[in-house]
Design an enzyme around this catalytic site. Structure first.
Site, PDB file in Angstrom:
ATOM      1  CD  GLN A  87       3.221   1.598 -40.750  1.00 44.85           C
ATOM      2  OE1 GLN A  87       2.888   2.683 -40.255  1.00 44.85           O
ATOM      3  NE2 GLN A  87       2.615   1.092 -41.801  1.00 44.85           N
ATOM      4  CE  LYS A 124       3.846   2.434 -45.322  1.00 44.49           C
ATOM      5  NZ  LYS A 124       2.500   1.937 -45.537  1.00 44.49           N
ATOM      6  CB  CYS A 178       1.005  -6.502 -46.590  1.00 49.25           C
ATOM      7  SG  CYS A 178       0.181  -5.683 -47.948  1.00 49.25           S
TER       8      CYS A 178
HETATM    9  N1  PMP Z   1       6.806  -2.365 -44.029  1.00 52.86           N
HETATM   10  C1  PMP Z   1       5.785  -1.987 -43.268  1.00 52.86           C
HETATM   11  C2  PMP Z   1       5.814  -2.256 -41.801  1.00 52.86           C
HETATM   12  C3  PMP Z   1       4.707  -1.333 -43.866  1.00 52.86           C
HETATM   13  O1  PMP Z   1       3.673  -0.958 -43.084  1.00 52.86           O
HETATM   14  C4  PMP Z   1       4.708  -1.071 -45.237  1.00 52.86           C
HETATM   15  C5  PMP Z   1       3.556  -0.354 -45.912  1.00 52.86           C
HETATM   16  N2  PMP Z   1       2.299  -0.856 -45.599  1.00 52.86           N
HETATM   17  C6  PMP Z   1       5.811  -1.488 -45.978  1.00 52.86           C
HETATM   18  C7  PMP Z   1       6.845  -2.122 -45.352  1.00 52.86           C
HETATM   19  C8  PMP Z   1       5.896  -1.287 -47.455  1.00 52.86           C
HETATM   20  O2  PMP Z   1       5.933   0.055 -47.784  1.00 52.86           O
HETATM   21  P1  PMP Z   1       5.701   0.520 -49.302  1.00 52.86           P
HETATM   22  O3  PMP Z   1       4.413  -0.108 -49.741  1.00 52.86           O
HETATM   23  O4  PMP Z   1       5.619   1.993 -49.194  1.00 52.86           O
HETATM   24  O5  PMP Z   1       6.872   0.050 -50.082  1.00 52.86           O
END
Ligand code: PMP
Length: 409
Positions: free
Chosen positions: A203, A226, A366
């Site tokens: 982020q 992102k 998550c």
């Molecule tokens: N860390 C953070 C702070 C996130 O917001 C995210 C995505 N929501 C991730 C890790 C994981 O990223 P990805 O699903 O693209 O592997």
């Protein structure tokens, strides 16, 4: 910026549509960003002209694909100011990058009784790999807590990180609380105890200028999707000396030097960590996304998002029964704004907003241990990016007010 902003919005064709008969207001950027035409066109161009497998053939297309893949690596290197391009490993995303570190560096270096320090605000992808590593190795997983306003408690960080600590892994910018952590300071503390510093930049990299040498992190993970690039491409930055000493992550084609029947040797970094056919179109798309962001300037991106937060956060805080999590002032809050409306489940809030064309997320994001820490089940979350504007912020406020009226809360 206003004129530039109008141009920016035109670059994102997906924004120009109606959802439930209302103009789409896309405020789920922390989950994934939309892609500009420049990135979409670049992927099409790559497949129409240059597609081939990398590093395998001597034919022209194979060479072109390899050159473009390696040029993307250099682009990423410059963007985060890594010392060398071989410190950039392409992965599937931040989750893959963090798993890579846990299952190579972690597996090689953690022993029973060692400490791994993370924080209660971690995304599962920067939590479960360390939790499982600690369980496998009988190591101790420790958590840094938060201050009352939802920031990382640096005094607690100094307590939790000790001479037994081998790995500190912290999120750079939270996907729930809208805070940005002082990774540079954490790296100093970690290094003073001979621990390595890992940062989850999923982020952060899309929204601010990140300099991995200045932060002095040992590993840094982020995702392309992102930051305007396609899904399925991500980055792990690692200091060359550490990468060289680490075991491979996966085994297979292109990561070897010599293979014999019962033994093999590994090729150099970064390719040692890139087994099998790579996501070349993803890397090419990421390179174009970096061009796009660099064209705006990461400082402008950061300042513009600050301007949006300064506009929308006070308006949200004025709404009766609405709680914002994390810092309450725009100076300390990023464009990720988690909130709840009293008397309504966040899923109902998100569903009601969708009826008004406003796309936000609801759930635990998550980050279940964080939800438990805050004594919450879930939150709603609006998250802003460069193509959002004050009108989007107004639509969000209006949709929340309509929802309150509809449910009479
Ligand atoms: N860390 C953070 C702070 C996130 O917001 C995210 C995505 N929501 C991730 C890790 C994981 O990223 P990805 O699903 O693209 O592997």
């Amino acid at each position: 910026m206003d004129k530039q902003l109008q141009q920016i919005r035109k670059d994102f064709p997906i924004l120009n549509q109606k959802v439930n008969d209302e103009p789409l207001v896309y405020l789920d950027n922390a989950a994934t960003s939309q892609k500009p035409n420049q990135v979409i066109d670049e992927i099409v161009r790559y497949y129409q002209n240059d597609n081939a497998n990398t590093r395998r053939g001597v034919h022209t297309l194979g060479e072109r694909a390899t050159e473009e893949f390696e040029a993307a690596r250099q682009k990423v290197q410059q963007f985060i100011n890594a010392k060398e391009s071989r410190e950039i490993i392409f992965t599937k995303g931040a989750t893959d990058s963090l798993n890579l570190v846990a299952s190579t560096y972690g597996e090689d270096n953690i022993e029973a009784g060692d400490e791994i320090v993370i924080s209660v605000m971690e995304h599962h992808s920067n939590l479960i790999p360390w939790q499982q590593l600690a369980n496998r190795k009988k190591a101790v997983l420790k958590y840094i807590g938060l201050t009352a306003d939802g920031q990382l408690d640096m005094a607690d960080a100094r307590k939790q990180i000790t001479d037994k600590t081998k790995i500190v892994s912290i999120v750079h910018a939270s996907n729930v609380l809208g805070v940005t952590n002082d990774i540079k300071q954490l790296a100093k503390i970690a290094h003073a105890h001979n621990a390595i510093m890992v940062a989850d930049g999923a982020q952060a990299v899309p929204h601010m200028s990140v300099d991995v040498q200045d932060l002095d992190v040992d590993f840094y993970a982020f995702s392309g999707h992102k930051m305007l690039a396609p899904m399925g491409i991500g980055v792990l930055y690692g200091k060359a000396d550490l990468l060289k000493a680490m075991s491979p992550y996966q085994y297979g084609g292109e990561m070897i030097d010599f293979v014999e029947k019962y033994q093999s040797t590994w090729t150099d970094i970064p390719w040692k960590f890139e087994a099998g056919t790579q996501n070349v179109s993803g890397a090419v798309g990421l390179s174009k996304a970096i061009d796009y962001l660099s064209g705006i300037g990461m400082e402008n991106v950061e300042n513009y998002e600050k301007e949006l937060v300064s506009y929308v956060l006070p308006k949200l805080l004025e709404i009766d029964g609405l709680t914002v999590y994390g810092p309450q002032d725009a100076d300390h809050h990023s464009g990720v704004i988690s909130f709840n409306l009293k008397g309504l489940h966040p899923h109902d809030v998100a569903t009601a907003l969708d009826m008004d064309g406003v796309a936000i997320r609801a759930g635990h994001h998550c980050a279940q241990p964080l939800m438990k820490y805050l004594d919450l089940v879930a939150t709603a979350r609006a998250s802003f990016y460069i193509y959002n504007n004050k009108q989007d912020a107004d639509e969000l406020i209006q949709a929340i007010c309509d929802t309150k009226e509809f449910f009479k809360v």
